[in-house]
Design an enzyme around this catalytic site. Structure first.
Site, mmCIF file in Angstrom:
data_model
loop_
_atom_site.group_PDB
_atom_site.id
_atom_site.type_symbol
_atom_site.label_atom_id
_atom_site.label_comp_id
_atom_site.label_asym_id
_atom_site.label_seq_id
_atom_site.Cartn_x
_atom_site.Cartn_y
_atom_site.Cartn_z
ATOM 1 N N LYS A 135 0.861 -1.181 0.000
ATOM 2 C CA LYS A 135 0.000 0.000 0.000
ATOM 3 C C LYS A 135 0.892 1.224 0.000
ATOM 4 O O LYS A 135 1.827 1.310 0.810
ATOM 5 C CB LYS A 135 -0.804 0.039 1.305
ATOM 6 C CG LYS A 135 -1.764 -1.077 1.393
ATOM 7 C CD LYS A 135 -3.106 -0.552 1.009
ATOM 8 C CE LYS A 135 -4.022 -1.693 0.720
ATOM 9 N NZ LYS A 135 -4.999 -1.435 -0.259
ATOM 10 N N ASP A 163 -0.390 -0.085 -4.547
ATOM 11 C CA ASP A 163 -1.775 0.386 -4.571
ATOM 12 C C ASP A 163 -1.865 1.732 -3.868
ATOM 13 O O ASP A 163 -1.655 1.826 -2.666
ATOM 14 C CB ASP A 163 -2.668 -0.641 -3.850
ATOM 15 C CG ASP A 163 -4.144 -0.274 -3.936
ATOM 16 O OD1 ASP A 163 -4.475 0.736 -4.587
ATOM 17 O OD2 ASP A 163 -4.960 -1.008 -3.359
ATOM 18 N N GLU A 192 -1.674 0.421 -8.712
ATOM 19 C CA GLU A 192 -3.126 0.609 -8.813
ATOM 20 C C GLU A 192 -3.499 2.053 -8.511
ATOM 21 O O GLU A 192 -3.108 2.594 -7.479
ATOM 22 C CB GLU A 192 -3.857 -0.301 -7.801
ATOM 23 C CG GLU A 192 -3.664 -1.772 -8.081
ATOM 24 C CD GLU A 192 -4.269 -2.660 -6.991
ATOM 25 O OE1 GLU A 192 -5.246 -2.252 -6.331
ATOM 26 O OE2 GLU A 192 -3.746 -3.773 -6.802
ATOM 27 N N ASP A 215 -8.696 -0.197 -10.578
ATOM 28 C CA ASP A 215 -9.476 -0.904 -9.560
ATOM 29 C C ASP A 215 -10.760 -0.096 -9.320
ATOM 30 O O ASP A 215 -11.816 -0.443 -9.857
ATOM 31 C CB ASP A 215 -8.641 -1.056 -8.280
ATOM 32 C CG ASP A 215 -9.417 -1.711 -7.145
ATOM 33 O OD1 ASP A 215 -10.563 -2.114 -7.347
ATOM 34 O OD2 ASP A 215 -8.875 -1.825 -6.025
ATOM 35 N N LYS A 237 -12.817 -7.001 -7.850
ATOM 36 C CA LYS A 237 -13.256 -7.320 -6.488
ATOM 37 C C LYS A 237 -14.732 -7.700 -6.589
ATOM 38 O O LYS A 237 -15.619 -6.837 -6.576
ATOM 39 C CB LYS A 237 -13.098 -6.088 -5.585
ATOM 40 C CG LYS A 237 -11.646 -5.695 -5.284
ATOM 41 C CD LYS A 237 -11.632 -4.606 -4.230
ATOM 42 C CE LYS A 237 -10.291 -4.411 -3.575
ATOM 43 N NZ LYS A 237 -9.349 -3.641 -4.344
HETATM 44 O O1 LIG Z 1 -5.794 -6.562 -3.500
HETATM 45 C C1 LIG Z 1 -5.272 -7.201 -2.558
HETATM 46 O O2 LIG Z 1 -4.188 -7.793 -2.676
HETATM 47 C C2 LIG Z 1 -5.939 -7.290 -1.236
HETATM 48 C C3 LIG Z 1 -7.182 -6.483 -1.075
HETATM 49 C C4 LIG Z 1 -6.936 -5.029 -0.783
HETATM 50 O O3 LIG Z 1 -5.831 -4.550 -0.837
HETATM 51 C C5 LIG Z 1 -8.061 -4.200 -0.446
HETATM 52 C C6 LIG Z 1 -9.303 -4.731 -0.359
HETATM 53 C C7 LIG Z 1 -10.398 -3.955 0.036
HETATM 54 C C8 LIG Z 1 -10.225 -2.667 0.424
HETATM 55 C C9 LIG Z 1 -8.915 -2.098 0.625
HETATM 56 O O4 LIG Z 1 -8.582 -2.223 1.990
HETATM 57 C C10 LIG Z 1 -7.826 -2.761 -0.213
HETATM 58 C C11 LIG Z 1 -7.610 -1.956 -1.490
HETATM 59 O O5 LIG Z 1 -7.382 -0.768 -1.386
HETATM 60 O O6 LIG Z 1 -7.654 -2.449 -2.599
HETATM 61 MG MG LIG Z 2 -7.057 -0.477 -3.776
#
Ligand SMILES: O=C(O)CCC(=O)C1=CC=C[C@@H](O)[C@@H]1C(=O)O
Ligand SMILES: [Mg+2]
Length: 324
Positions: A135, A163, A192, A215, A237
């Site tokens: 992140k 991300d 991302e 995303d 997702k």
């Molecule tokens: O994408 C991944 O590897 C794990 C999921 C992930 O990072 C997330 C899932 C849902 C909400 C957020 O906290 C986060 C994201 O920002 O994409």
């Molecule tokens: Mg994200």
């Protein structure tokens, strides 16, 4: 003969889970059970606060309406259902029809939002392709750049996913990129959503040679899957997108456009996460999914996630809130 039940669940989360502006202390959602000709199948409906358009209450109400229709023998139109409801019901229907294969891809991209040294240890233990996700965009862009560059230098054969969740202005995104040595940029599989505006993210990719992935943009009205310079992947997702059919259609469009499709979690319980691992193995077999989110929980639901030792709460401990 058909019957259905709706159960409510609440699972305690690890102390430090922050979603955008709020701490997620408890994960709440619904488990649906469909029963037909002695066969039972399950699905999870769990809107994610701050990310889903619907609340858990709204999803639960719609689930009851749709399950009543299903019990009455009607065909459901999941295209118009709330995304989390469409995903949960379509998973249970796919289980009943034995359409969702049993094998899952449990080799996930380790997710790091804290100490990058932990990530180095996990990556060194990872068999095969080394893929990790960090992140960025939460602290200084410069710090993010230094950390990413350090990881790319420490593990040269790694493919790093980053991300930013649209946190950067174009200037901050540039400050980040400045710290990534040009020879390391190809080690970034994708970043991302660097900027608030998709057009700024596209310009960033083209200026820096750092590939990006969509995303949030995938869920924007009017989004179309297409090949664009600097775009490497789309993140799917399912809880935020909708039915399995809708997800599979997006995956097929991505593949046709030469893009990678990555199945990713919306912090579902181990029940939904296992189904996502199976969807990933079925539809994106050569791509490591983004499902490293079991570590954010303090308990599992109904079934365990491979290698996870957290206690498993059985279905018998959940409240049945509705049945027909
Ligand atoms: O994408 C991944 O590897 C794990 C999921 C992930 O990072 C997330 C899932 C849902 C909400 C957020 O906290 C986060 C994201 O920002 O994409
Ligand atoms: Mg994200």
């Amino acid at each position: 003969m058909r019957s259905a039940k709706l159960f409510q669940y609440q699972l305690p989360m690890d102390s430090g889970v922050i979603l955008r502006d709020q701490r997620l202390i408890t994960r709440e959602g619904w488990v649906i059970e469909l029963c037909q000709d002695q066969q039972r199948a399950y699905g999870e409906i769990a809107p994610l606060p701050e990310f889903s358009v619907e609340t858990a209450t709204e999803a639960g109400e719609q689930a009851q309406q749709l399950l009543s229709q299903w019990v009455a023998g009607e065909t459901l139109d999941l295209d118009v259902a709330l995304p989390s409801v469409a995903f949960g019901i379509s998973c249970a229907l796919a289980e009943l029809a034995a359409e969702l294969p049993a094998t899952g891809n449990y080799l996930v991209a380790p997710l790091c939002s804290g100490d990058p040294d932990d990530l180095v240890v996990r990556l060194n233990q990872m068999p095969g392709e080394k893929v990790a996700k960090i992140k960025v965009g939460m602290y200084e862009a410069v710090r993010d750049g230094i950390v990413a560059n350090m990881l790319l230098e420490a593990i040269p054969d790694m493919q790093l996913r980053l991300d930013a969740n649209r946190q950067w202005t174009p200037l901050k995104a540039q400050q980040f990129a400045k710290y990534i040595r040009p020879e390391h940029r190809s080690g970034i599989a994708f970043l991302e959503e660097p900027c608030r505006e998709p057009s700024d993210s596209l310009a960033f990719a083209q200026q820096t040679g750092i590939n990006i992935a969509w995303d949030e943009t995938v869920r924007d009205a009017g989004f179309e899957v297409k090949a664009e310079p600097g775009v490497a992947a789309i993140i799917i997702k399912p809880t935020l997108i909708g039915s399995l059919e809708r997800c599979i259609s997006l995956i097929e469009q991505a593949h046709a456009a030469g893009l990678i499709a990555v199945i990713s979690s919306s912090i579902e319980s181990s029940l939904g996460l296992n189904q996502l691992a199976r969807l990933a193995q079925w539809q994106t077999p050569n791509v490591i999914p983004g499902l490293d989110t079991m570590q954010l929980f303090q308990a599992q639901l109904m079934q365990s996630w491979p290698g996870c030792e957290l206690p498993v709460i059985p279905l018998s401990e959940l409240d049945v809130v509705w049945q027909k």
